[in-house]
Scaffold this active site. Structure first.
Site, PDB file in Angstrom:
ATOM      1  N   LYS A   1      -3.429  -8.229  33.801  1.00 61.89           N
ATOM      2  CA  LYS A   1      -5.095  -8.264  34.512  1.00 61.89           C
ATOM      3  C   LYS A   1      -4.969  -7.865  35.981  1.00 61.89           C
ATOM      4  CE  LYS A   1      -8.660 -10.018  32.553  1.00 61.89           C
ATOM      5  NZ  LYS A   1      -9.725  -9.518  32.200  1.00 61.89           N
TER       6      LYS A   1
ATOM      7  N   SER B   1     -34.211 -30.020  61.161  1.00 59.87           N
ATOM      8  CA  SER B   1     -33.704 -28.869  60.855  1.00 59.87           C
ATOM      9  C   SER B   1     -32.437 -28.152  61.658  1.00 59.87           C
ATOM     10  CB  SER B   1     -34.700 -27.788  60.991  1.00 59.87           C
ATOM     11  OG  SER B   1     -35.187 -27.827  62.120  1.00 59.87           O
TER      12      SER B   1
ATOM     13  N   GLN C   1     -40.578 -23.897  58.282  1.00 60.55           N
ATOM     14  CA  GLN C   1     -39.325 -24.161  58.763  1.00 60.55           C
ATOM     15  C   GLN C   1     -38.211 -23.705  57.696  1.00 60.55           C
ATOM     16  OE1 GLN C   1     -38.519 -27.662  60.877  1.00 60.55           O
ATOM     17  NE2 GLN C   1     -37.586 -28.761  59.121  1.00 60.55           N
TER      18      GLN C   1
ATOM     19  N   SER D   1      -4.840 -12.775  36.873  1.00 59.55           N
ATOM     20  CA  SER D   1      -5.205 -13.673  35.905  1.00 59.55           C
ATOM     21  C   SER D   1      -4.118 -14.768  35.815  1.00 59.55           C
ATOM     22  CB  SER D   1      -5.882 -13.177  34.646  1.00 59.55           C
ATOM     23  OG  SER D   1      -5.720 -14.217  33.388  1.00 59.55           O
TER      24      SER D   1
ATOM     25  N   LYS E   1     -35.762 -20.337  57.291  1.00 58.06           N
ATOM     26  CA  LYS E   1     -34.295 -20.023  58.117  1.00 58.06           C
ATOM     27  C   LYS E   1     -33.186 -20.149  57.365  1.00 58.06           C
ATOM     28  CE  LYS E   1     -36.482 -21.949  62.276  1.00 58.06           C
ATOM     29  NZ  LYS E   1     -37.319 -22.394  61.321  1.00 58.06           N
TER      30      LYS E   1
ATOM     31  N   TYR F   1     -49.762 -22.455  62.061  1.00 58.73           N
ATOM     32  CA  TYR F   1     -48.349 -22.865  61.659  1.00 58.73           C
ATOM     33  C   TYR F   1     -48.555 -23.985  60.937  1.00 58.73           C
ATOM     34  CZ  TYR F   1     -43.938 -24.799  62.123  1.00 58.73           C
ATOM     35  OH  TYR F   1     -42.663 -25.444  61.642  1.00 58.73           O
TER      36      TYR F   1
ATOM     37  N   ASN G   1     -44.307 -23.740  68.315  1.00 58.66           N
ATOM     38  CA  ASN G   1     -44.491 -22.871  67.317  1.00 58.66           C
ATOM     39  C   ASN G   1     -44.399 -21.620  67.948  1.00 58.66           C
ATOM     40  OD1 ASN G   1     -45.540 -25.053  66.006  1.00 58.66           O
ATOM     41  ND2 ASN G   1     -47.763 -24.734  66.275  1.00 58.66           N
TER      42      ASN G   1
HETATM   43  N1  ARG Z   1     -38.377 -26.470  63.449  1.00 58.15           N
HETATM   44  C1  ARG Z   1     -39.606 -25.851  63.561  1.00 58.15           C
HETATM   45  C2  ARG Z   1     -39.571 -24.596  62.602  1.00 58.15           C
HETATM   46  O1  ARG Z   1     -38.550 -24.257  62.509  1.00 58.15           O
HETATM   47  C3  ARG Z   1     -40.275 -25.431  64.923  1.00 58.15           C
HETATM   48  C4  ARG Z   1     -41.652 -25.547  65.096  1.00 58.15           C
HETATM   49  C5  ARG Z   1     -42.141 -26.968  64.849  1.00 58.15           C
HETATM   50  N2  ARG Z   1     -43.708 -26.887  64.916  1.00 58.15           N
HETATM   51  C6  ARG Z   1     -44.139 -28.033  65.000  1.00 58.15           C
HETATM   52  N3  ARG Z   1     -45.297 -27.937  65.466  1.00 58.15           N
HETATM   53  N4  ARG Z   1     -43.847 -29.106  64.445  1.00 58.15           N
HETATM   54  O2  ARG Z   1     -40.614 -24.264  62.283  1.00 58.15           O
END
Ligand code: ARG
Length: 455
Positions: free
Chosen positions: A280, A20, A319, A274, A322, A314, A107
């Site tokens: 336009k 990520s 992930q 245009s 984001k 979690y 986490n």
């Molecule tokens: N890159 C992960 C996220 O954005 C961070 C947390 C990862 N935790 C794990 N136990 N793999 O969620």
């Protein structure tokens, strides 16, 4: 990365789907801030030694400087921002780096980082929306007495003032700011120190890290702290509603700037030409206020779907929060700024706004109201009489004010010549003095009140 349990590295596909860093590097400043607060707490609680703590803090400052100056080599083999920074810390300070992750997990780390980032994003949205409100209030003041048709069903309904119309958006954006403020207040709890999911056996002081990071309190439940993404969803919900408001405004600008309406024009700064049609002047930015709402609402929908089936606590699915939230925040910030620019740029054609009401019978309600007031007719009867008079005027191809008194009396004998004082559009708007109504004096007062309430 994973120490003793693993003999070989990940498959290339594993790395591709898992990494990520390309997007979560945007959290670097928040990540370092969170790590410093955690480190100071570990020292204060005597969980790590002050000497190691000092090395860690210095190393984190160096890393911050490296990233800020573009000298940091992000590696997707190190998966995410948290592991990239930790690995660099180990390069810089050696073994002491390994003590930072005591009583912490990625986490709680990522949940903390993202809350810090979104808190700032709420503040940025608030500042942008405030500037947009200021532009709208300025233009409303300028056009407090400019008459235009008000619409229902996109049919000319009653005359309103342009200032009043613009102040309607000030109310919408005010509520949007309220939603961001509410979301910000609710997200302001610290997950830091709950570790992976269950809490920790180390004597951490979560109140200390919470207050160091400007949170109101530590989150109460460790499982919830690492698995809650309500705060992202609330941000996206607030963003979606604001984007929907901007989209409606964009649609009105598109209509107003068309040759058919011709209520307003945008200058060279906010239009495009245009490549084939030389006449336009296209309101692309206003169209994109409409169009970009799609991706913001999509971000909300997407994350709702990601979250809805996840068991506690979690899961890596999270992930996926984001990219949509970063994109939504960037997109909304840009849309708010472009809307503000257009509101300041719009040139309204006052003569055309007035003229556009000529054959819409927009003062029919004023006539019906007058029949109630002056002749004491029941409103339903007055509505019927007015309908007949509109029919007459339509047949003659004239406006209500151009009917003769004799023509009116043929429909309702009690009508006398005071009726002509209510038929003009200026009379109409001037009479709408009820609280929240469109009269120019109201608009002046409402604009002043809006400055007090919002700016
Ligand atoms: N890159 C992960 C996220 O954005 C961070 C947390 C990862 N935790 C794990 N136990 N793999 O969620």
């Amino acid at each position: 990365m994973w120490g003793g349990r693993f003999d070989s590295g990940p498959d290339a596909l594993m790395e591709s789907i898992n990494a990520s860093i390309e997007f979560d590097k945007r959290l670097y400043a928040q990540d370092i801030r969170g790590s410093k607060a955690h480190c100071e707490m570990l020292v204060a609680q005597k969980i790590i030694e002050a000497g190691d703590g000092g090395l860690i803090l210095d190393g984190l400052d160096r890393i911050l400087a490296e990233i800020n100056s573009g000298d940091f080599g992000f590696k997707s083999s190190l998966e995410d921002i948290h592991l990239n920074i930790e690995a660099r810390l180990a390069e810089l300070i050696g073994d002491a780096a390994g003590r930072l992750h005591t009583a912490r997990s990625r986490n709680d780390q990522v949940a903390t980082d993202l809350r810090l980032w979104l808190r700032d994003a709420c503040d940025a949205m608030d500042a942008g929306l405030r500037a947009l409100q200021e532009a709208l209030i300025d233009r409303a003041d300028e056009h407090a007495a400019t008459v235009m048709p008000g619409f229902t069903h996109l049919q000319a309904a009653q005359p309103v003032t342009l200032g009043h119309h613009l102040l309607a958006y000030v109310e919408m954006f005010g509520r949007d700011r309220g939603r961001f403020a509410d979301a910000r207040a609710r997200m302001n709890e610290s997950p830091l120190g709950v570790a992976a999911l269950a809490g920790t056996s180390f004597p951490v002081d979560r109140h200390m890290t919470a207050s160091a990071l400007g949170f109101d309190r530590p989150a109460a439940n460790s499982l919830d702290a690492v698995s809650d993404r309500d705060f992202v969803l609330e941000f996206l919900a607030a963003a979606s509603i604001a984007a929907m408001h901007l989209s409606r405004m964009g649609e009105e600008i598109v209509l107003w700037c068309s040759a058919q309406f011709a209520f307003a024009a945008l200058g060279d700064g906010f239009t495009t030409g245009s490549s084939i049609m030389p006449q336009k002047r296209n309101p692309d930015a206003a169209e994109l206020l409409r169009g970009k709402s799609g991706r913001i609402i999509g971000a909300l929908t997407g994350l709702m779907v990601v979250m809805k089936g996840l068991p506690l606590a979690y899961s890596k699915d999270m992930q996926e929060d984001k990219e949509p939230v970063f994109d939504a925040a960037d997109t909304l910030g840009l849309c708010i700024a472009a809307a503000t620019g257009m509101v300041r740029d719009l040139r309204f054609d006052e003569a055309r706004l007035r003229q556009s009401m000529e054959d819409g019978f927009v003062t029919a309600t004023d006539l019906a109201d007058w029949l109630v007031r002056a002749l004491n007719l029941p409103f339903r009867r007055a509505h019927h009489v007015t309908g007949e008079l509109v029919g007459k005027a339509e047949a003659r191809g004239c406006d209500l004010s151009e009917l003769t008194l004799a023509e009116m009396q043929a429909v309702e004998p009690g009508i006398h010549d005071e009726v002509f004082t209510v038929l003009g559009v200026d009379n109409s708007v001037a009479s709408r003095t009820s609280f929240g109504g469109t009269a120019p004096d109201n608009v002046k007062q409402a604009a002043a009140a809006a400055r007090e309430r919002f700016l």
